[in-house]
Enzyme design. Structure first.
Site, short mmCIF file in Angstrom:
data_model
loop_
_atom_site.label_atom_id
_atom_site.label_comp_id
_atom_site.label_asym_id
_atom_site.label_seq_id
_atom_site.Cartn_x
_atom_site.Cartn_y
_atom_site.Cartn_z
N GLY A 1 -1.88 0.78 -3.81
CA GLY A 1 -0.46 1.09 -3.62
C GLY A 1 0.41 -0.15 -3.74
O GLY A 1 -0.07 -1.29 -3.60
N ASN A 2 1.66 0.07 -4.02
CA ASN A 2 2.63 -1.02 -4.09
C ASN A 2 4.04 -0.47 -3.95
O ASN A 2 4.28 0.72 -4.17
CB ASN A 2 2.47 -1.86 -5.36
CG ASN A 2 1.85 -1.08 -6.49
OD1 ASN A 2 2.50 -0.25 -7.09
ND2 ASN A 2 0.55 -1.32 -6.74
N THR B 1 -0.15 -8.73 -4.42
CA THR B 1 -1.42 -8.14 -4.84
C THR B 1 -2.46 -8.34 -3.74
O THR B 1 -2.31 -9.22 -2.88
CB THR B 1 -1.89 -8.78 -6.17
OG1 THR B 1 -2.98 -8.03 -6.67
CG2 THR B 1 -2.30 -10.23 -5.98
N THR C 1 2.22 -8.02 -6.96
CA THR C 1 1.34 -6.96 -7.41
C THR C 1 1.34 -6.86 -8.93
O THR C 1 2.39 -7.01 -9.58
CB THR C 1 1.76 -5.60 -6.82
OG1 THR C 1 1.04 -4.57 -7.48
CG2 THR C 1 3.25 -5.32 -7.01
N GLU D 1 1.02 -4.24 -10.54
CA GLU D 1 1.62 -2.97 -10.96
C GLU D 1 3.15 -2.96 -10.85
O GLU D 1 3.78 -1.93 -11.07
CB GLU D 1 1.02 -1.80 -10.17
CG GLU D 1 -0.42 -1.53 -10.57
CD GLU D 1 -0.95 -0.20 -10.06
OE1 GLU D 1 -0.88 0.77 -10.82
OE2 GLU D 1 -1.43 -0.15 -8.93
N HIS E 1 4.39 3.45 -5.00
CA HIS E 1 3.20 3.95 -5.70
C HIS E 1 2.04 4.01 -4.71
O HIS E 1 1.85 3.09 -3.91
CB HIS E 1 2.83 3.04 -6.87
CG HIS E 1 1.45 3.26 -7.38
ND1 HIS E 1 1.03 4.49 -7.88
CD2 HIS E 1 0.36 2.45 -7.45
CE1 HIS E 1 -0.24 4.39 -8.24
NE2 HIS E 1 -0.68 3.17 -7.98
N HIS F 1 -1.95 6.42 -3.78
CA HIS F 1 -3.00 7.32 -4.25
C HIS F 1 -3.21 8.41 -3.20
O HIS F 1 -4.30 8.53 -2.64
CB HIS F 1 -4.31 6.56 -4.48
CG HIS F 1 -4.14 5.29 -5.27
ND1 HIS F 1 -4.81 4.12 -4.95
CD2 HIS F 1 -3.37 5.01 -6.35
CE1 HIS F 1 -4.46 3.18 -5.82
NE2 HIS F 1 -3.58 3.68 -6.67
N HIS G 1 -5.07 8.63 -11.77
CA HIS G 1 -4.66 7.43 -11.04
C HIS G 1 -4.01 7.76 -9.70
O HIS G 1 -4.62 7.54 -8.66
CB HIS G 1 -3.72 6.61 -11.93
CG HIS G 1 -3.34 5.29 -11.34
ND1 HIS G 1 -2.77 4.27 -12.06
CD2 HIS G 1 -3.44 4.82 -10.08
CE1 HIS G 1 -2.55 3.23 -11.28
NE2 HIS G 1 -2.94 3.54 -10.06
ZN LIG Z 1 -2.59 2.48 -8.25
#
Ligand SMILES: [Zn+2]
Length: 325
Positions: free
Chosen positions: A117-118, A133, A162, A164, A183, A185, A246
């Site tokens: 996640g970010n 990160t 991160t 992402e 973001h 999961h 993802h």
């Molecule tokens: Zn991810």
């Protein structure tokens, strides 16, 4: 520089019945301690307030909290000294704490695992705060945050950004209303993403209103420019995007708004999954009702990048699918 009131200081002020200094800024946690709202409303009814004379002015009109970060276009800090001062400013401290709060909530709901996640918040024409990160989202500190430009160059912060972040910026560069991206999961929504099952619509009114039409981004390797382009193109027109194989990325006008979409989509997918196992089929509401929900979303002023024409086309498509009139 305005004084920033932390949660501990807010508790101490409440205990003493004292008001904070004029112009002070409340951190999100301090606001929680004080029950939300402005400093004035927070101290309404406290010892300090009770001992004071009755207010000469009428109570402020009820208001909806607005956490959106606004900046003056063209005012991004440029020199190293300006950037350093901006990064340490009380305004950014509040946002850093808010990111930590959202990270904790993501982790507590099991939307993130390991260092997954970010979170990003746009703070300028070409600036964003982001999570570092390799960090668990449940236990971040404000000092862990990074300041980067929208090309991913790190400008401040001791931890590396991160990988992402560029996916988030793929959306922000295409959609100015996207001031924050989250973001994660979340297992139920991600299950749809790996099973390649479309998330059905027109089952729960709130999902139609608060999520809008859920986008689906084709699988690309996380952190790559191809992923940023794919998610950016889909995210331009959808506030909640299912990333194939993802997870999920959601955006909003502020980080709380973006996070709510994450709760909305995973709760919705969980409920649909349970309902699908009951054996009675999924009962969708009628086309007329679907169209009314799209109208509500627009009337609420929810950022809907789709033009009136496109929304009408979507409504017509739903109507056709449902055989409504
Ligand atoms: Zn991810």
């Amino acid at each position: 520089m305005p004084k920033v009131i932390t949660a501990r200081e807010a508790e101490e002020l409440l205990r003493k019945g004292e008001a904070p200094p004029a112009g002070a800024i409340l951190t999100p946690a301090a606001r929680d301690v004080l029950g939300g709202g402005s400093l004035q409303s927070a101290f309404r009814g406290t010892g300090a307030r009770a001992a004071a004379k009755p207010a000469a002015t009428p109570a402020a009109a009820p208001a909806t909290p607005d956490l959106e970060f606004r900046w003056t276009p063209g005012s991004d800090p440029r020199t190293p000294a300006e950037i350093a001062a901006f990064f340490r400013s009380p305004a950014l401290q509040v946002l850093k704490e808010r990111i930590c709060d959202i990270g904790r909530r993501l982790w507590q709901r099991e939307y993130t695992d390991g260092n997954g996640g970010n979170i990003t918040i746009r703070v300028g024409d070409n600036l964003a705060l982001c999570t570092p990160t390799l960090i668990c989202k449940g236990f971040m500190q404000p000092a862990d945050m990074c300041l980067v430009d929208l090309d991913g160059n790190q400008l401040a912060g001791t931890r590396k950004r991160t990988s992402e972040a560029m996916t988030h910026f793929g959306i922000m560069k295409r959609q100015p209303a996207a001031k924050s991206c989250v973001h994660a999961h979340p297992p139920h929504a991600t299950a749809f993403a790996i099973a390649n099952v479309d998330i059905p619509s027109c089952l729960i009114p709130e999902a139609e209103v608060f999520l809008g039409k859920i986008g689906v981004a084709k699988y690309q390797t996380p952190g790559t420019p191809a992923n940023a382009d794919e998610v950016g193109e889909v995210g331009k027109e959808h506030q909640a995007v299912l990333m194939e194989n993802h997870g999920v990325i959601c955006w909003g006008k502020d980080v709380e708004d973006a996070y709510w979409k994450m709760e909305n989509i995973d709760s919705y997918c969980r409920t649909v999954w349970i309902a699908a196992g009951l054996g009675g089929g999924l009962h969708r509401f009628s086309g007329r009702h679907a169209r009314e929900l799209i109208d509500i979303r627009q009337k609420l002023g929810m950022p809907d990048p789709q033009s009136e024409a496109v929304v009408s086309a979507v409504a017509a498509q739903i109507l056709r699918q449902l055989g409504g009139k």
